[in-house]
Scaffold this motif. Structure first.
Motif, PDB file in Angstrom:
ATOM      1  N   VAL A 297       1.235  -1.297   0.255  1.00 35.19           N
ATOM      2  CA  VAL A 297       0.090  -0.207   0.265  1.00 35.19           C
ATOM      3  C   VAL A 297       0.810   1.402  -0.038  1.00 35.19           C
ATOM      4  CG1 VAL A 297      -2.104   1.150   1.620  1.00 35.19           C
ATOM      5  CG2 VAL A 297      -1.695  -1.076   1.483  1.00 35.19           C
ATOM      6  N   GLU A 298       0.592   2.035  -0.229  1.00 33.62           N
ATOM      7  CA  GLU A 298       1.214   2.833  -0.574  1.00 33.62           C
ATOM      8  C   GLU A 298       0.606   4.915  -0.487  1.00 33.62           C
ATOM      9  OE1 GLU A 298       5.087   4.964  -3.203  1.00 33.62           O
ATOM     10  OE2 GLU A 298       3.972   3.658  -4.032  1.00 33.62           O
ATOM     11  N   ILE A 299       1.098   5.705  -0.705  1.00 36.49           N
ATOM     12  CA  ILE A 299       0.331   6.782  -0.150  1.00 36.49           C
ATOM     13  C   ILE A 299       1.264   8.089  -0.744  1.00 36.49           C
ATOM     14  CG2 ILE A 299      -0.587   8.944   1.330  1.00 36.49           C
ATOM     15  CD1 ILE A 299      -1.542   7.022   3.663  1.00 36.49           C
ATOM     16  N   ASP A 300       1.125   8.684  -1.501  1.00 34.46           N
ATOM     17  CA  ASP A 300       2.109   9.643  -2.712  1.00 34.46           C
ATOM     18  C   ASP A 300       1.379  10.665  -2.872  1.00 34.46           C
ATOM     19  OD1 ASP A 300       3.864  10.595  -3.987  1.00 34.46           O
ATOM     20  OD2 ASP A 300       5.158   9.676  -4.207  1.00 34.46           O
ATOM     21  N   ILE A 301       1.917  12.559  -2.578  1.00 29.87           N
ATOM     22  CA  ILE A 301       0.507  13.249  -3.203  1.00 29.87           C
ATOM     23  C   ILE A 301       1.498  13.371  -4.570  1.00 29.87           C
ATOM     24  CG2 ILE A 301       2.554  15.075  -3.401  1.00 29.87           C
ATOM     25  CD1 ILE A 301       0.444  17.141  -1.573  1.00 29.87           C
ATOM     26  N   ASP A 302       1.674  12.486  -4.884  1.00 30.73           N
ATOM     27  CA  ASP A 302       2.076  12.703  -6.978  1.00 30.73           C
ATOM     28  C   ASP A 302       2.356  11.321  -6.874  1.00 30.73           C
ATOM     29  OD1 ASP A 302       3.097  13.149  -8.979  1.00 30.73           O
ATOM     30  OD2 ASP A 302       5.176  14.012  -8.742  1.00 30.73           O
ATOM     31  N   GLY A 303       0.825  11.041  -7.824  1.00 37.52           N
ATOM     32  CA  GLY A 303       0.373  10.423  -8.485  1.00 37.52           C
ATOM     33  C   GLY A 303       1.213  10.351  -9.477  1.00 37.52           C
ATOM     34  N   ARG A 304       2.599  10.720  -9.909  1.00 39.02           N
ATOM     35  CA  ARG A 304       3.227   9.872 -11.247  1.00 39.02           C
ATOM     36  C   ARG A 304       4.246   9.372 -10.650  1.00 39.02           C
ATOM     37  NH1 ARG A 304       5.493  16.043 -13.133  1.00 39.02           N
ATOM     38  NH2 ARG A 304       5.540  15.624 -10.679  1.00 39.02           N
ATOM     39  N   MET A 305       4.130   9.463  -8.907  1.00 37.21           N
ATOM     40  CA  MET A 305       5.722   8.227  -8.159  1.00 37.21           C
ATOM     41  C   MET A 305       4.113   6.971  -7.921  1.00 37.21           C
ATOM     42  SD  MET A 305       8.503   9.233  -9.869  1.00 37.21           S
ATOM     43  CE  MET A 305       9.723   8.333  -8.737  1.00 37.21           C
ATOM     44  N   ILE A 306       3.373   7.692  -7.849  1.00 33.72           N
ATOM     45  CA  ILE A 306       2.768   6.197  -7.191  1.00 33.72           C
ATOM     46  C   ILE A 306       2.796   4.958  -8.040  1.00 33.72           C
ATOM     47  CG2 ILE A 306       0.146   5.846  -8.393  1.00 33.72           C
ATOM     48  CD1 ILE A 306       0.268   6.520  -4.000  1.00 33.72           C
ATOM     49  N   GLY A 307       2.706   3.857  -6.824  1.00 34.24           N
ATOM     50  CA  GLY A 307       3.449   2.479  -7.352  1.00 34.24           C
ATOM     51  C   GLY A 307       4.489   2.576  -8.327  1.00 34.24           C
ATOM     52  N   MET A 308       5.987   3.127  -8.041  1.00 37.15           N
ATOM     53  CA  MET A 308       7.365   2.917  -8.874  1.00 37.15           C
ATOM     54  C   MET A 308       8.523   2.818  -8.527  1.00 37.15           C
ATOM     55  SD  MET A 308       5.978   4.906 -11.718  1.00 37.15           S
ATOM     56  CE  MET A 308       7.902   4.109 -12.196  1.00 37.15           C
ATOM     57  N   ARG A 309       8.055   2.238  -6.915  1.00 40.12           N
ATOM     58  CA  ARG A 309       9.618   2.014  -6.487  1.00 40.12           C
ATOM     59  C   ARG A 309       9.021   0.420  -5.763  1.00 40.12           C
ATOM     60  NH1 ARG A 309      11.770   5.699  -8.449  1.00 40.12           N
ATOM     61  NH2 ARG A 309      12.606   6.782  -7.240  1.00 40.12           N
ATOM     62  N   PRO A 311       5.843  -2.871  -6.669  1.00 44.43           N
ATOM     63  CA  PRO A 311       4.828  -3.300  -7.082  1.00 44.43           C
ATOM     64  C   PRO A 311       3.015  -2.674  -5.677  1.00 44.43           C
ATOM     65  CG  PRO A 311       6.237  -4.932  -7.589  1.00 44.43           C
ATOM     66  CD  PRO A 311       7.113  -3.998  -6.595  1.00 44.43           C
ATOM     67  N   THR A 312       2.282  -1.878  -5.764  1.00 47.89           N
ATOM     68  CA  THR A 312       1.344  -2.052  -4.769  1.00 47.89           C
ATOM     69  C   THR A 312       0.329  -2.662  -5.324  1.00 47.89           C
ATOM     70  OG1 THR A 312       1.193   0.159  -5.030  1.00 47.89           O
ATOM     71  CG2 THR A 312       2.634  -0.121  -3.296  1.00 47.89           C
ATOM     72  N   ASP A 313      -0.953  -3.002  -4.441  1.00 46.17           N
ATOM     73  CA  ASP A 313      -2.010  -3.502  -4.505  1.00 46.17           C
ATOM     74  C   ASP A 313      -3.334  -2.204  -4.049  1.00 46.17           C
ATOM     75  OD1 ASP A 313      -1.627  -6.456  -4.675  1.00 46.17           O
ATOM     76  OD2 ASP A 313      -0.444  -5.491  -2.814  1.00 46.17           O
ATOM     77  N   ALA A 314      -2.835  -1.172  -3.468  1.00 44.27           N
ATOM     78  CA  ALA A 314      -3.484   0.230  -3.050  1.00 44.27           C
ATOM     79  C   ALA A 314      -2.771   1.346  -2.643  1.00 44.27           C
ATOM     80  CB  ALA A 314      -4.200   0.040  -2.204  1.00 44.27           C
ATOM     81  N   HIS A 315      -3.430   2.217  -4.052  1.00 43.17           N
ATOM     82  CA  HIS A 315      -2.754   3.089  -5.024  1.00 43.17           C
ATOM     83  C   HIS A 315      -2.797   5.133  -4.238  1.00 43.17           C
ATOM     84  CE1 HIS A 315      -1.534  -0.054  -7.859  1.00 43.17           C
ATOM     85  NE2 HIS A 315      -0.318   1.039  -7.109  1.00 43.17           N
ATOM     86  N   LEU A 316      -2.723   5.101  -2.869  1.00 45.58           N
ATOM     87  CA  LEU A 316      -3.246   6.085  -2.467  1.00 45.58           C
ATOM     88  C   LEU A 316      -2.505   7.487  -2.869  1.00 45.58           C
ATOM     89  CD1 LEU A 316      -4.055   4.428   0.897  1.00 45.58           C
ATOM     90  CD2 LEU A 316      -5.641   4.728  -0.371  1.00 45.58           C
ATOM     91  N   VAL A 317      -3.605   7.676  -3.792  1.00 47.18           N
ATOM     92  CA  VAL A 317      -2.916   9.520  -4.432  1.00 47.18           C
ATOM     93  C   VAL A 317      -3.322  10.332  -3.363  1.00 47.18           C
ATOM     94  CG1 VAL A 317      -2.220  10.827  -5.981  1.00 47.18           C
ATOM     95  CG2 VAL A 317      -2.699   8.172  -6.196  1.00 47.18           C
ATOM     96  N   GLY A 318      -2.851  11.062  -2.416  1.00 48.71           N
ATOM     97  CA  GLY A 318      -3.319  12.318  -1.686  1.00 48.71           C
ATOM     98  C   GLY A 318      -2.439  12.873  -0.722  1.00 48.71           C
ATOM     99  N   ASP A 319      -2.712  13.235   0.333  1.00 46.39           N
ATOM    100  CA  ASP A 319      -1.445  14.129   1.225  1.00 46.39           C
ATOM    101  C   ASP A 319      -1.451  13.561   2.692  1.00 46.39           C
ATOM    102  OD1 ASP A 319      -1.963  15.831   4.260  1.00 46.39           O
ATOM    103  OD2 ASP A 319      -0.267  16.499   2.571  1.00 46.39           O
ATOM    104  N   ALA A 320      -0.146  13.100   2.926  1.00 50.72           N
ATOM    105  CA  ALA A 320      -0.537  11.728   3.948  1.00 50.72           C
ATOM    106  C   ALA A 320      -0.853  11.687   5.023  1.00 50.72           C
ATOM    107  CB  ALA A 320       1.442  11.823   4.185  1.00 50.72           C
TER     108      ALA A 320
END
Length: 600
Positions: A297-309, A311-320
């Motif tokens: 599971v990942e939280i990142d405010i930048d959708g361009r970088m979500i799941g880039m480090r 492989p995540t099952d849930a991609h939370l684009v938002g402020d932490a």
């Protein structure tokens, strides 16, 4: 009548800017005159080199959350800004750079110091614009600030020197093509899709061994991270830019991760079945779970970088902070705490290993680990800590235990040499009542840190007389981090022609400038040297002559790295020393795990 340069500084003042870090040149003569007329609001802080101005602007942004501003003349001055601006770009810090340019009349003629600044700054800047009309200054400045804040990046304003001296037009004529902009910006609430939040909660609730990794994106969410960790029974590792997200006295905080990480973080990552990344872009896959080992599971405010480090099952684009607030009610408390107890046991074991390592001196030379370890218990409340790039960063990351209320940063993504000293100076200008301590290797100090001691002298009336301001220099006459990288990554022995640097009396140099200089050469006097430095009433250069043969041992030795290190060591000019020290330190690490040691 006010000039464009006067209007520009007045607009900076409206944006809340109180100081601009820079170096003069005829390309910004108009601005320099305006600074004089501005009577210190905003103030021009004269550094020794434009690169340092950009680093200070980045450091200001990191420690205050405000826009950092730097200024440089046209041509070479503008070029010198780039490294510090890339530091801001890669670490996502809002910085505005103001640079001069030749007169508009001469542009395109291959004039002296004429550089295509729009091309030069195109990659580093989220916004780059040249002011070609007095009425344009208003909206160019406004958009630069709005862009820097919104993108958390660099914006560049180019002002030709003839424009700087023209009459200002605070309000352009009401005509077709005129733009009327305003000062102001507000941080948005960024929340992920509710379905994705439920998906993330399902993954985290099903996980039995949850590992959390935080970066600087979690800086404002400490309470929420603690809440999640408590519910899930998780341990929390910290990327270097997330060094100050949580204090190190929480029993489940495993410390740093990666090559200079802790064994506690390494074990947690190797054995977890769920990885929760919060506000981090930690890039080294070899220190993350194997693909398929853990759900993510990942939280990142930048959708361009979500799941880039990973492989995540849930991609939370938002402020932490906002995302965690929304996620917390969906999480279930894990009643089985065996995983948490194991993480906490590993943390205790790691802290004992660190103490053992730091206590091992070899002959009369200071173990650099002890320099950080002796400071750790002496850290003043609310201290601000900076680090440069080099082997000293390892000891800064591993042996300093941050408490609540402390701040810390370094060049995380660019990992450039040089920012440790200017970050510290910028922090002290921003917070004159807080202690500031920089960790700097002798390579970085020789590269540019020594010159900035002249900046400290220049502003001694502002920087002295308050809490400690200490520049700790690790003197080992070796570009030590690269030396160890040559051994471990290239399989080559140390190459003295590139790695050995002169032995400089840094403490004496500080005294020459009117600063306090302390040189410590004895392992028995490390603690006493820190006591003396922290009690001083002037900025201090605290120099330790340290052992260059203490290896920054990784949490576990990867086979390719181990083979290359052995190959290099067979032909290394320091074979005997590094073998003796390396074996002693590694034996100490494994000895702490043996039954009967009291750390199981």
């Amino acid at each position: 009548m006010a000039q464009v340069s006067d209007f520009a500084l007045a607009r900076l003042r409206e944006w809340g800017v109180r100081r601009v870090f820079g170096y003069p040149g005829d390309g910004i003569n108009g601005l320099l005159g305006a600074f004089d007329r501005a009577k210190g609001d905003p103030e021009f802080i004269q550094v020794r080199h434009e690169e340092m101005a950009a680093f200070m602007a980045c450091g200001h942004a990191k420690f205050t959350g405000e826009v950092g501003v730097c200024a440089a003349t046209s041509g070479p001055g503008a070029i010198h800004l780039l490294n510090g601006l890339y530091d801001a770009k890669l670490d996502h810090q809002p910085v505005v750079a103001i640079v001069g340019q030749q007169k508009r009349l001469s542009l395109g003629t291959h004039y002296q110091q004429e550089i295509h600044l729009d091309r030069l700054f195109a990659d580093v800047s989220e916004y780059c614009e040249m002011v070609t009309h007095p009425g344009q200054a208003r909206h160019v400045i406004d958009r630069a600030f709005k862009t820097a804040l919104t993108t958390r990046g660099v914006a560049t304003i180019v002002i030709p020197n003839d424009i700087q001296e023209e009459d200002a037009q605070p309000s352009p004529p009401k005509a077709h093509g005129s733009v009327f902009s305003s000062v102001g910006w507000s941080r948005p609430r960024v929340l992920p899709d509710p379905d994705e939040l439920r998906r993330a909660a399902d993954v985290l609730n099903k996980g039995e061994r949850v590992a959390i990794l935080v970066g600087q994106g979690a800086a404002d969410a400490a309470g929420e991270v603690v809440g999640v960790a408590e519910l899930l029974g998780a341990g929390v590792a910290k990327a270097l830019l997330g060094r100050d997200v949580l204090p190190d006295d929480l029993p489940y905080v495993t410390g740093p991760i990666g090559l200079l990480g802790s064994t506690a973080s390494d074990k947690m990552i190797k054995e977890c079945d769920t990885l929760f990344l919060i506000g981090t872009s930690f890039p080294y896959s070899e220190w993350l779970p194997d693909e398929g080992q853990a759900r993510g599971v990942e939280i990142d405010i930048d959708g361009r970088m979500i799941g880039m480090r990973y492989p995540t099952d849930a991609h939370l684009v938002g402020d932490a902070k906002e995302t965690l607030k929304a996620l917390l009610p969906l999480l279930r408390r894990k009643e089985r705490r065996s995983w948490r107890k194991k993480v906490e046991k590993d943390v205790r074991e790691w802290l004992t290993i660190c103490d053992t390592w730091a206590g091992q001196h070899f002959g009369d030379t200071i173990n650099p680990q002890s320099v950080a370890a002796e400071l750790s218990s002496r850290l003043p409340d609310r201290a601000i800590l900076t680090a440069d790039s080099g082997s000293a960063t390892n000891w800064w990351a591993r042996h300093l235990k941050l408490r609540e209320g402390m701040d810390a940063s370094l060049s995380g993504t660019l990992a450039t040499m040089g920012p440790g000293v200017p970050y510290a100076i910028a922090a002290r200008f921003a917070y004159p009542t807080r202690p500031v301590i920089a960790f700097v290797g002798d390579g970085a100090f020789q590269m540019n840190g020594m010159n900035e001691m002249i900046t400290v002298k220049r502003y001694m009336d502002r920087l002295a007389g308050g809490p400690p301001l200490v520049f700790c220099v690790f003197n080992n006459q070796d570009l030590n981090q690269v030396t160890w990288e040559q051994r471990a990554m290239a399989g080559d022995p140390k190459y003295p022609a590139s790695q050995t640097i002169p032995d400089i009396p840094y403490g004496a140099y500080a005294e020459l400038l009117g600063l306090r200089g302390i040189r410590c050469e004895s392992p028995k006097k490390v603690g006493r040297a820190w006591d003396e430095a922290l009690a001083g009433d002037r900025p201090v250069v605290l120099e330790f002559t340290v052992d260059q043969e203490i290896a920054p041992i990784p949490p576990h030795l990867m086979v390719p790295m181990a083979k290359k290190t052995v190959k290099a060591a067979l032909h290394d000019p320091e074979l005997a020393g590094i073998a003796h020290r390396g074996i002693r330190q590694k034996v100490a690490q494994y000895a702490e795990r043996l039954p009967g040691r009291g750390h199981a």
